[in-house]
Motif scaffolding. Structure first.
Motif, PDB file in Angstrom:
ATOM      1  N   ALA A  11       0.821  -1.202   0.000  1.00  0.00           N
ATOM      2  CA  ALA A  11       0.000   0.000   0.000  1.00  0.00           C
ATOM      3  C   ALA A  11       0.845   1.237   0.000  1.00  0.00           C
ATOM      4  N   ASP A  12       2.069   1.084   0.551  1.00  0.00           N
ATOM      5  CA  ASP A  12       2.957   2.241   0.606  1.00  0.00           C
ATOM      6  C   ASP A  12       3.500   2.596  -0.769  1.00  0.00           C
ATOM      7  N   GLN A  13       3.589   1.608  -1.656  1.00  0.00           N
ATOM      8  CA  GLN A  13       4.107   1.841  -3.004  1.00  0.00           C
ATOM      9  C   GLN A  13       3.222   1.106  -3.991  1.00  0.00           C
ATOM     10  N   PRO A  14       2.020   1.637  -4.287  1.00  0.00           N
ATOM     11  CA  PRO A  14       1.040   0.912  -5.074  1.00  0.00           C
ATOM     12  C   PRO A  14       1.481   0.605  -6.494  1.00  0.00           C
ATOM     13  N   HIS A  15       2.313   1.431  -7.076  1.00  0.00           N
ATOM     14  CA  HIS A  15       2.769   1.111  -8.417  1.00  0.00           C
ATOM     15  C   HIS A  15       4.149   1.689  -8.646  1.00  0.00           C
ATOM     16  N   ILE A  16       4.811   1.192  -9.668  1.00  0.00           N
ATOM     17  CA  ILE A  16       6.176   1.606  -9.963  1.00  0.00           C
ATOM     18  C   ILE A  16       6.136   2.773 -10.934  1.00  0.00           C
ATOM     19  N   PRO A  17       6.752   3.910 -10.608  1.00  0.00           N
ATOM     20  CA  PRO A  17       6.750   5.034 -11.546  1.00  0.00           C
ATOM     21  C   PRO A  17       7.513   4.684 -12.821  1.00  0.00           C
ATOM     22  N   VAL A  18       6.906   4.963 -13.951  1.00  0.00           N
ATOM     23  CA  VAL A  18       7.463   4.597 -15.242  1.00  0.00           C
ATOM     24  C   VAL A  18       8.530   5.599 -15.673  1.00  0.00           C
ATOM     25  N   LEU A  19       9.644   5.095 -16.214  1.00  0.00           N
ATOM     26  CA  LEU A  19      10.731   5.925 -16.757  1.00  0.00           C
ATOM     27  C   LEU A  19      11.295   6.919 -15.741  1.00  0.00           C
ATOM     28  N   LEU A  20      11.230   6.578 -14.460  1.00  0.00           N
ATOM     29  CA  LEU A  20      11.723   7.517 -13.442  1.00  0.00           C
ATOM     30  C   LEU A  20      13.212   7.789 -13.589  1.00  0.00           C
ATOM     31  N   ASN A  21      14.016   6.753 -13.716  1.00  0.00           N
ATOM     32  CA  ASN A  21      15.462   6.969 -13.797  1.00  0.00           C
ATOM     33  C   ASN A  21      15.874   7.724 -15.065  1.00  0.00           C
ATOM     34  N   PRO A  22      15.338   7.365 -16.257  1.00  0.00           N
ATOM     35  CA  PRO A  22      15.659   8.180 -17.427  1.00  0.00           C
ATOM     36  C   PRO A  22      15.216   9.630 -17.275  1.00  0.00           C
ATOM     37  N   LEU A  23      14.080   9.843 -16.623  1.00  0.00           N
ATOM     38  CA  LEU A  23      13.600  11.213 -16.416  1.00  0.00           C
ATOM     39  C   LEU A  23      14.568  11.984 -15.525  1.00  0.00           C
ATOM     40  N   LEU A  24      14.985  11.375 -14.415  1.00  0.00           N
ATOM     41  CA  LEU A  24      15.888  12.074 -13.502  1.00  0.00           C
ATOM     42  C   LEU A  24      17.232  12.360 -14.176  1.00  0.00           C
ATOM     43  N   ARG A  25      17.691  11.454 -15.032  1.00  0.00           N
ATOM     44  CA  ARG A  25      18.941  11.712 -15.763  1.00  0.00           C
ATOM     45  C   ARG A  25      18.769  12.871 -16.739  1.00  0.00           C
ATOM     46  N   ALA A  26      17.615  12.925 -17.400  1.00  0.00           N
ATOM     47  CA  ALA A  26      17.383  13.954 -18.416  1.00  0.00           C
ATOM     48  C   ALA A  26      17.268  15.352 -17.820  1.00  0.00           C
ATOM     49  N   VAL A  27      16.806  15.462 -16.569  1.00  0.00           N
ATOM     50  CA  VAL A  27      16.588  16.775 -15.965  1.00  0.00           C
ATOM     51  C   VAL A  27      17.658  17.123 -14.935  1.00  0.00           C
ATOM     52  N   ALA A  28      18.684  16.284 -14.780  1.00  0.00           N
ATOM     53  CA  ALA A  28      19.737  16.546 -13.797  1.00  0.00           C
ATOM     54  C   ALA A  28      20.530  17.805 -14.156  1.00  0.00           C
ATOM     55  N   PRO A  29      21.012  18.552 -13.153  1.00  0.00           N
ATOM     56  CA  PRO A  29      20.804  18.338 -11.715  1.00  0.00           C
ATOM     57  C   PRO A  29      19.431  18.842 -11.275  1.00  0.00           C
ATOM     58  N   VAL A  30      18.770  18.093 -10.411  1.00  0.00           N
ATOM     59  CA  VAL A  30      17.457  18.485  -9.906  1.00  0.00           C
ATOM     60  C   VAL A  30      17.634  19.432  -8.732  1.00  0.00           C
ATOM     61  N   GLU A  31      17.041  20.606  -8.845  1.00  0.00           N
ATOM     62  CA  GLU A  31      17.151  21.594  -7.770  1.00  0.00           C
ATOM     63  C   GLU A  31      15.966  22.540  -7.838  1.00  0.00           C
ATOM     64  N   GLY A  32      15.765  23.294  -6.772  1.00  0.00           N
ATOM     65  CA  GLY A  32      14.706  24.287  -6.749  1.00  0.00           C
ATOM     66  C   GLY A  32      13.329  23.682  -6.523  1.00  0.00           C
ATOM     67  N   VAL A  33      12.306  24.387  -7.019  1.00  0.00           N
ATOM     68  CA  VAL A  33      10.903  24.009  -6.794  1.00  0.00           C
ATOM     69  C   VAL A  33      10.336  23.348  -8.052  1.00  0.00           C
ATOM     70  N   TRP A  34       9.797  22.151  -7.878  1.00  0.00           N
ATOM     71  CA  TRP A  34       9.198  21.399  -8.968  1.00  0.00           C
ATOM     72  C   TRP A  34       7.715  21.186  -8.705  1.00  0.00           C
ATOM     73  N   LEU A  35       6.961  20.973  -9.763  1.00  0.00           N
ATOM     74  CA  LEU A  35       5.555  20.633  -9.645  1.00  0.00           C
ATOM     75  C   LEU A  35       5.315  19.308 -10.354  1.00  0.00           C
ATOM     76  N   ASP A  36       4.756  18.360  -9.616  1.00  0.00           N
ATOM     77  CA  ASP A  36       4.366  17.067 -10.161  1.00  0.00           C
ATOM     78  C   ASP A  36       2.873  17.143 -10.415  1.00  0.00           C
ATOM     79  N   GLY A  37       2.490  17.336 -11.674  1.00  0.00           N
ATOM     80  CA  GLY A  37       1.096  17.597 -12.005  1.00  0.00           C
ATOM     81  C   GLY A  37       0.194  16.390 -11.995  1.00  0.00           C
ATOM     82  N   THR A  38       0.771  15.200 -11.865  1.00  0.00           N
ATOM     83  CA  THR A  38       0.003  13.952 -11.805  1.00  0.00           C
ATOM     84  C   THR A  38       0.559  13.132 -10.644  1.00  0.00           C
ATOM     85  N   PHE A  39       0.290  13.558  -9.435  1.00  0.00           N
ATOM     86  CA  PHE A  39       0.933  13.031  -8.223  1.00  0.00           C
ATOM     87  C   PHE A  39       0.750  11.526  -8.072  1.00  0.00           C
TER      88      PHE A  39
END
Length: 325
Positions: free
Chosen positions: A3-31
Motif C-alpha cells: 500500500a505504501d508503493q502501489p505502483h512503480i513510476p514509469v521511466l523515473l530513472n531516465p527522467l531524472l537523468r534527463a533533468v539533472a541536476p534536480v534543484e529548486g521548486v518542482w511541480l508534479d502535475g500527476t501526483f
C-alpha cells in the motif's frame, strides 16, 4: 505491491537523468502514488508541489508525506491550472499522463473491463460519468469518440451495438459494456489486446477531457516555468506523444514559420529548447520489472526567456470532435 508503493513510476530513472541536476521548486502535475515526487525530492529538489484531481491519492500518501515536512505541498486540482499553484516561477514540471495502475485495480472506479464495477471512469468525483456519457450521447457522436479517442476502426459498429443495448436497459457496469463491445468484434486472439480496450480508453479520455487537459497543461507549464526550467512529460499512447512532440517542436521553432520570408516577431521566438531529440522509452531492465512501461515515452524541453502564449490545438494534432474546439 504494498500500500505504501502501489505502483512503480514509469521511466523515473531516465527522467531524472534527463533533468539533472534536480534543484529548486518542482511541480508534479500527476501526483498519483507519489513516485515521481519522491524521486525528485530524493534527487535534490528543494520542494515539490504534488497536484492531482483524485482526492484518493492524498489519503494514500498520508503514511509518508509528512516525512518531507514543508518540502512537499499537496494540492487537489487539475494540471491544466498548474500555474495557479505556485507564487514563484518553477524550476521544473513533471506530467505522467493517463490512468494509474492503482485506479485500474479498484473495480469501484470503473476504469477496467477486467473487473465488474460501476461504469464511472472519473478521475475526480465531479462531472458526468462514463455511464452518463454512454446513456446521453448520440450514436454518431459516440462513434466519433471511439474512433478519434480510441483509434478503433470498428467505432460505428460498436456505437450501434451500444445504441441497441441501451434501448433495452441502461448500461451501468463495466462488464456489461465490455460484453456489448465483445459481441460485435472478432474473438480475441492470443497476444492481442482485449476487444474493449480502445472503447474504454476513448470513454475515459472523453469523461476526463484528457486531451483538452494536456493542451492546457502544456500552456500552463510554459507560463509557470522560469527561464531554464524543465518540462518532462511521460505519455502512454500515440496521440498523447504526438501532441507533446508537436508542442515542443512548435515552441522550439522546429516547425518553422508559416511565412519564412516574413521578419521574425516576438511570437516566433523559441519558448523551449528540446532536451530529448527523440522520445525516450524503457530499457529491458525496466520492462522486466514493470511491463506497464512498454508503451511509455518521455520527452523533455527547457524553457527559454521568450514570453508565453497560447497554442493552436489543431497544430498539436489534438483530435477534434464535432462542435468542440
Amino acid at each position: 505491491m504494498s500500500a505504501d508503493q502501489p505502483h512503480i513510476p514509469v521511466l523515473l530513472n531516465p527522467l531524472l537523468r534527463a533533468v539533472a541536476p534536480v534543484e529548486g521548486v518542482w511541480l508534479d502535475g500527476t501526483f498519483g502514488a507519489g513516485g515521481y515526487t519522491r524521486g525528485l525530492l530524493g534527487a535534490g529538489a528543494a520542494k515539490v508541489i504534488g497536484v492531482d484531481r483524485d482526492p484518493m491519492v492524498f489519503d494514500m500518501a498520508q503514511g509518508w508525506a509528512g516525512d518531507y515536512g514543508d518540502r512537499l505541498e499537496l494540492v487537489e486540482g487539475v494540471f491544466s491550472k498548474l500555474d495557479d499553484y505556485s507564487d514563484a516561477p518553477l524550476d521544473g514540471v513533471v506530467l505522467d499522463l493517463g490512468v494509474s495502475s492503482m485506479q485500474l485495480d479498484l473495480a469501484e472506479r470503473g476504469f477496467s473491463f477486467m473487473r465488474d464495477g460501476p461504469l464511472d471512469m472519473r478521475m475526480s468525483s465531479h462531472g458526468p460519468s462514463a455511464a452518463d456519457l454512454v446513456a446521453e450521447t448520440s450514436e454518431e457522436d459516440l462513434a466519433d469518440i471511439i474512433f478519434l479517442y480510441g483509434e478503433d476502426r470498428a467505432s460505428r459498429r460498436i456505437a450501434r451495438a451500444i445504441g441497441r443495448a441501451r434501448a433495452e436497459a441502461p448500461i451501468t457496469s463495466t462488464l456489461q459494456l465490455a460484453g456489448i463491445v465483445e459481441s460485435v468484434l472478432p474473438r480475441q486472439k492470443p497476444g492481442q489486446s482485449h476487444p474493449a480496450t480502445r472503447t474504454f480508453q476513448a470513454l475515459r479520455i472523453a469523461v476526463n477531457d484528457e486531451y483538452g487537459e494536456l493542451a492546457a497543461g502544456l500552456e500552463a507549464a510554459e507560463r509557470a516555468l522560469k527561464p531554464g526550467g524543465l518540462l518532462a512529460v511521460v505519455t502512454f499512447h500515440s496521440v498523447e506523444d504526438r501532441m507533446v512532440k508537436r508542442f515542443l517542436q512548435l515552441r522550439s521553432g522546429g516547425a518553422g514559420r508559416a511565412n519564412r520570408y516574413a521578419p521574425a516577431t516576438e511570437e516566433d521566438a523559441p519558448r523551449f529548447e528540446i532536451v530529448t531529440r527523440k522520445a525516450v522509452g524503457p530499457d529491458e531492465d525496466e520492462l522486466d520489472v514493470n511491463p506497464r512501461a512498454r508503451s511509455s515515452r518521455l520527452r523533455v524541453g527547457r524553457r527559454t526567456d521568450a514570453p508565453a502564449g497560447p497554442v493552436d490545438r489543431k497544430a498539436l494534432g489534438m483530435p477534434q470532435l464535432r462542435g468542440k474546439t
